[in-house]
Design a protein around this motif. Structure first.
Motif, mmCIF file in Angstrom:
data_model
loop_
_atom_site.group_PDB
_atom_site.id
_atom_site.type_symbol
_atom_site.label_atom_id
_atom_site.label_comp_id
_atom_site.label_asym_id
_atom_site.label_seq_id
_atom_site.Cartn_x
_atom_site.Cartn_y
_atom_site.Cartn_z
ATOM 1 N N GLU A 174 37.760 39.408 45.652
ATOM 2 C CA GLU A 174 38.336 38.884 46.885
ATOM 3 C C GLU A 174 38.688 37.413 46.705
ATOM 4 O O GLU A 174 37.909 36.631 46.148
ATOM 5 N N ARG A 175 39.877 37.045 47.180
ATOM 6 C CA ARG A 175 40.281 35.642 47.160
ATOM 7 C C ARG A 175 39.572 34.918 48.299
ATOM 8 O O ARG A 175 39.562 35.404 49.445
ATOM 9 N N ILE A 176 38.987 33.788 47.989
ATOM 10 C CA ILE A 176 38.199 33.048 48.967
ATOM 11 C C ILE A 176 38.647 31.592 48.991
ATOM 12 O O ILE A 176 39.431 31.146 48.144
ATOM 13 N N VAL A 177 38.142 30.853 49.974
ATOM 14 C CA VAL A 177 38.386 29.416 50.080
ATOM 15 C C VAL A 177 37.047 28.707 49.895
ATOM 16 O O VAL A 177 36.058 29.055 50.539
ATOM 17 N N VAL A 178 37.046 27.722 48.988
ATOM 18 C CA VAL A 178 35.837 26.965 48.688
ATOM 19 C C VAL A 178 36.139 25.475 48.816
ATOM 20 O O VAL A 178 37.302 25.058 48.863
ATOM 21 N N ALA A 179 35.083 24.674 48.859
ATOM 22 C CA ALA A 179 35.223 23.210 48.839
ATOM 23 C C ALA A 179 34.768 22.706 47.482
ATOM 24 O O ALA A 179 33.669 23.036 47.011
ATOM 25 N N LYS A 180 35.616 21.885 46.833
ATOM 26 C CA LYS A 180 35.251 21.295 45.551
ATOM 27 C C LYS A 180 34.330 20.094 45.779
ATOM 28 O O LYS A 180 34.070 19.698 46.907
ATOM 29 N N GLU A 181 33.866 19.501 44.683
ATOM 30 C CA GLU A 181 32.921 18.394 44.788
ATOM 31 C C GLU A 181 33.500 17.212 45.567
ATOM 32 O O GLU A 181 32.765 16.483 46.239
ATOM 33 N N ASP A 182 34.820 17.008 45.453
ATOM 34 C CA ASP A 182 35.436 15.879 46.160
ATOM 35 C C ASP A 182 35.803 16.220 47.613
ATOM 36 O O ASP A 182 36.407 15.413 48.308
ATOM 37 N N GLY A 183 35.429 17.420 48.073
ATOM 38 C CA GLY A 183 35.721 17.816 49.447
ATOM 39 C C GLY A 183 37.030 18.540 49.618
ATOM 40 O O GLY A 183 37.327 19.038 50.713
ATOM 41 N N ALA A 184 37.826 18.605 48.568
ATOM 42 C CA ALA A 184 39.119 19.295 48.667
ATOM 43 C C ALA A 184 38.911 20.802 48.746
ATOM 44 O O ALA A 184 37.958 21.345 48.167
ATOM 45 N N LEU A 185 39.799 21.464 49.462
ATOM 46 C CA LEU A 185 39.761 22.924 49.539
ATOM 47 C C LEU A 185 40.507 23.530 48.362
ATOM 48 O O LEU A 185 41.513 22.979 47.889
ATOM 49 N N ALA A 186 40.045 24.675 47.905
ATOM 50 C CA ALA A 186 40.702 25.375 46.809
ATOM 51 C C ALA A 186 40.439 26.864 46.962
ATOM 52 O O ALA A 186 39.516 27.284 47.666
ATOM 53 N N PHE A 187 41.265 27.655 46.294
ATOM 54 C CA PHE A 187 41.036 29.096 46.263
ATOM 55 C C PHE A 187 40.055 29.444 45.145
ATOM 56 O O PHE A 187 40.032 28.803 44.088
ATOM 57 N N GLY A 188 39.259 30.447 45.381
ATOM 58 C CA GLY A 188 38.352 30.959 44.371
ATOM 59 C C GLY A 188 38.300 32.466 44.441
ATOM 60 O O GLY A 188 39.115 33.103 45.124
ATOM 61 N N GLU A 189 37.338 33.061 43.752
ATOM 62 C CA GLU A 189 37.195 34.513 43.732
ATOM 63 C C GLU A 189 35.737 34.880 43.941
ATOM 64 O O GLU A 189 34.834 34.151 43.531
ATOM 65 N N ALA A 190 35.506 36.010 44.601
ATOM 66 C CA ALA A 190 34.157 36.502 44.851
ATOM 67 C C ALA A 190 34.174 38.026 44.825
ATOM 68 O O ALA A 190 35.243 38.651 44.813
ATOM 69 N N GLU A 191 32.992 38.616 44.822
ATOM 70 C CA GLU A 191 32.915 40.075 44.892
ATOM 71 C C GLU A 191 33.556 40.531 46.204
ATOM 72 O O GLU A 191 33.352 39.910 47.256
ATOM 73 N N PRO A 192 34.319 41.598 46.169
ATOM 74 C CA PRO A 192 35.026 42.024 47.385
ATOM 75 C C PRO A 192 34.075 42.531 48.460
ATOM 76 O O PRO A 192 33.041 43.135 48.166
ATOM 77 N N GLY A 193 34.445 42.262 49.717
ATOM 78 C CA GLY A 193 33.693 42.745 50.856
ATOM 79 C C GLY A 193 34.132 44.144 51.244
ATOM 80 O O GLY A 193 34.944 44.778 50.557
ATOM 81 N N PRO A 194 33.634 44.655 52.365
ATOM 82 C CA PRO A 194 33.943 46.037 52.767
ATOM 83 C C PRO A 194 35.422 46.265 53.062
ATOM 84 O O PRO A 194 35.889 47.412 53.004
ATOM 85 N N GLU A 195 36.162 45.196 53.361
ATOM 86 C CA GLU A 195 37.601 45.347 53.628
ATOM 87 C C GLU A 195 38.348 45.885 52.410
ATOM 88 O O GLU A 195 39.464 46.400 52.533
ATOM 89 N N HIS A 196 37.720 45.760 51.246
ATOM 90 C CA HIS A 196 38.314 46.285 50.009
ATOM 91 C C HIS A 196 38.643 47.772 50.137
ATOM 92 O O HIS A 196 39.595 48.277 49.524
ATOM 93 N N ALA A 197 37.871 48.482 50.967
ATOM 94 C CA ALA A 197 38.090 49.926 51.143
ATOM 95 C C ALA A 197 39.416 50.232 51.833
ATOM 96 O O ALA A 197 39.871 51.377 51.811
ATOM 97 N N LEU A 198 40.028 49.228 52.453
ATOM 98 C CA LEU A 198 41.281 49.437 53.171
ATOM 99 C C LEU A 198 42.505 49.337 52.267
ATOM 100 O O LEU A 198 43.629 49.567 52.723
ATOM 101 N N LEU A 199 42.317 48.980 50.989
ATOM 102 C CA LEU A 199 43.463 48.903 50.079
ATOM 103 C C LEU A 199 44.178 50.248 50.036
ATOM 104 O O LEU A 199 43.558 51.311 50.104
ATOM 105 N N ARG A 200 45.492 50.187 49.927
ATOM 106 C CA ARG A 200 46.316 51.388 49.994
ATOM 107 C C ARG A 200 46.632 51.925 48.599
ATOM 108 O O ARG A 200 46.514 51.191 47.608
ATOM 109 N N PRO A 201 47.026 53.182 48.492
ATOM 110 C CA PRO A 201 47.351 53.740 47.173
ATOM 111 C C PRO A 201 48.406 52.928 46.420
ATOM 112 O O PRO A 201 48.375 52.865 45.187
ATOM 113 N N GLU A 202 49.313 52.289 47.168
ATOM 114 C CA GLU A 202 50.363 51.491 46.525
ATOM 115 C C GLU A 202 49.806 50.276 45.791
ATOM 116 O O GLU A 202 50.504 49.658 44.984
#
Length: 359
Positions: A174-202
């Motif tokens: 899962e793509r997530i939003v994290v705060a870096k050491e300087d306080g800036a926001l950045a994208f990161g990755e984490a284990e997917p939550g239950p919403e992962h089950a909603l992914l479509r066959p496509e």
């Protein structure tokens, strides 16, 4: 490029959550940011951040008004009925629709106007635009009263939060939003939550680095419409931008002062949107009992309703300058390089209802 979170209320809440949980999902980030963004500002027009089709030309709302009259007539003219709009902006679309509906006085007499809106500034504008129609306001779809329903949603679903999933060597993350050491926001990755089950066959054919998007909030609303239409007559007209079919890609974007903006900069100060998965909405509504019609392009929908003839009628009463403005507005609404192909139209209806016009 990212920068430190500004010291506003939304930034404070983000810092609190990031400190407590380490990250937030893209959906949580969108929900927080848009809650602040839409609280009390008018984001529309030249002085705002974006322009919607009703602000481009009166013809857009007029076509939708006539669409409602036609479908109400073929529904058997239920009296009374609920005429509702989700996210009605300044009330421009509904005002234009009701003006066009004057061709059917019985429609206007039967309509009970309900608006779903949370923005106090826009509610004031809606009151001014729709005085005489005694609208009632709601903070969510769930509080609309029972009864036959005609619902309009123009550029509403694109602002509902999405979860994003990235294909990695280890599978979906899962793509997530994290705060870096300087306080800036950045994208990161984490284990997917239950919403992962909603992914479509496509989404199954994703290659390394590709992104899939799911909007549980959007699917829940489509499913709620399906359950309602299984029990009582009605239709929902959904107009928004996105692909005809489910697919892959990162569509999260921010707009500020009509320019693209880094979504992680100044949370709460820019409009955040994502493409609407029309195929997923249609499937969610069908699964709970509704019929789905479309999607089709906005260009095809408006042209089938007769927007070209309406433009010619307006031009017949106008000087050369106004005629040029009408032509420009029409091109923006139906042109391939304007809204015509990017925007799609989907109708959800009670099963057994007539095929809606334009679809």
């Amino acid at each position: 490029m990212t920068q430190a979170i500004s010291g506003n209320a939304i930034a404070h809440e983000l810092r609190r959550r990031l400190a407590a949980e380490g990250h937030v999902s893209v959906a949580e980030f969108m929900e927080l940011s848009l809650g602040a963004y839409y609280a009390d500002r008018d984001p529309l027009g030249a002085r705002g951040d974006f322009i919607t089709a009703p602000e481009v030309s009166q013809m857009f709302g007029e076509m939708i008004g006539l669409w409602c009259v036609d479908l109400w007539t073929r529904m058997g003219q239920p009296t009374p009925f609920i005429l509702a709009e989700l996210g009605p902006g300044r009330g421009t679309l509904m005002a234009d629709a009701l003006r066009a509906a004057r061709v059917a006085p019985d429609f206007l007499a039967a309509a009970q106007l309900h608006l779903v809106e949370i923005n106090t500034t826009l509610i004031a504008a809606q009151k001014a635009a729709l005085q005489g129609f005694t609208p009632q306001w709601h903070r969510s779809f769930d509080s609309l009263p029972s009864g036959p329903l005609l619902l309009i949603a123009n550029e509403f679903w694109d602002a509902l939060p999405i979860h994003q999933f990235v294909m990695t060597d280890a599978g979906w993350k899962e793509r997530i939003v994290v705060a870096k050491e300087d306080g800036a926001l950045a994208f990161g990755e984490a284990e997917p939550g239950p919403e992962h089950a909603l992914l479509r066959p496509e989404h199954a054919g994703a290659t390394l680095g590709e992104i899939a998007e799911i909007s549980p909030a959007g699917l829940r609303l489509a499913a709620a419409l399906g359950r309602r239409f299984k029990r009582m007559p009605g239709a929902a007209l959904i107009i928004d931008y996105g692909p005809m079919q489910s697919g892959l890609g990162d569509s999260l974007q921010a707009l500020k002062e009509h320019r693209y903006h880094d979504p992680l900069i100044e949370p709460g100060a820019a409009d955040l949107t994502a493409h609407v998965d029309f195929a997923a909405l249609a499937a969610a509504a069908r699964e709970t009992g509704a019929a789905a019609h479309g999607p089709t392009t906005q260009a095809d929908f408006l042209q089938r309703l007769g927007i070209g003839l309406r433009a010619e009628t307006l031009k017949a009463k106008s000087d050369a300058t106004v005629c040029a403005e009408i032509d420009a507005a029409l091109e923006r609404l139906i042109g391939v390089d304007g809204m015509g192909s990017l925007f799609k139209v989907l109708a959800l209806t009670a099963p057994g209802m007539p095929q809606p016009a334009g679809l």
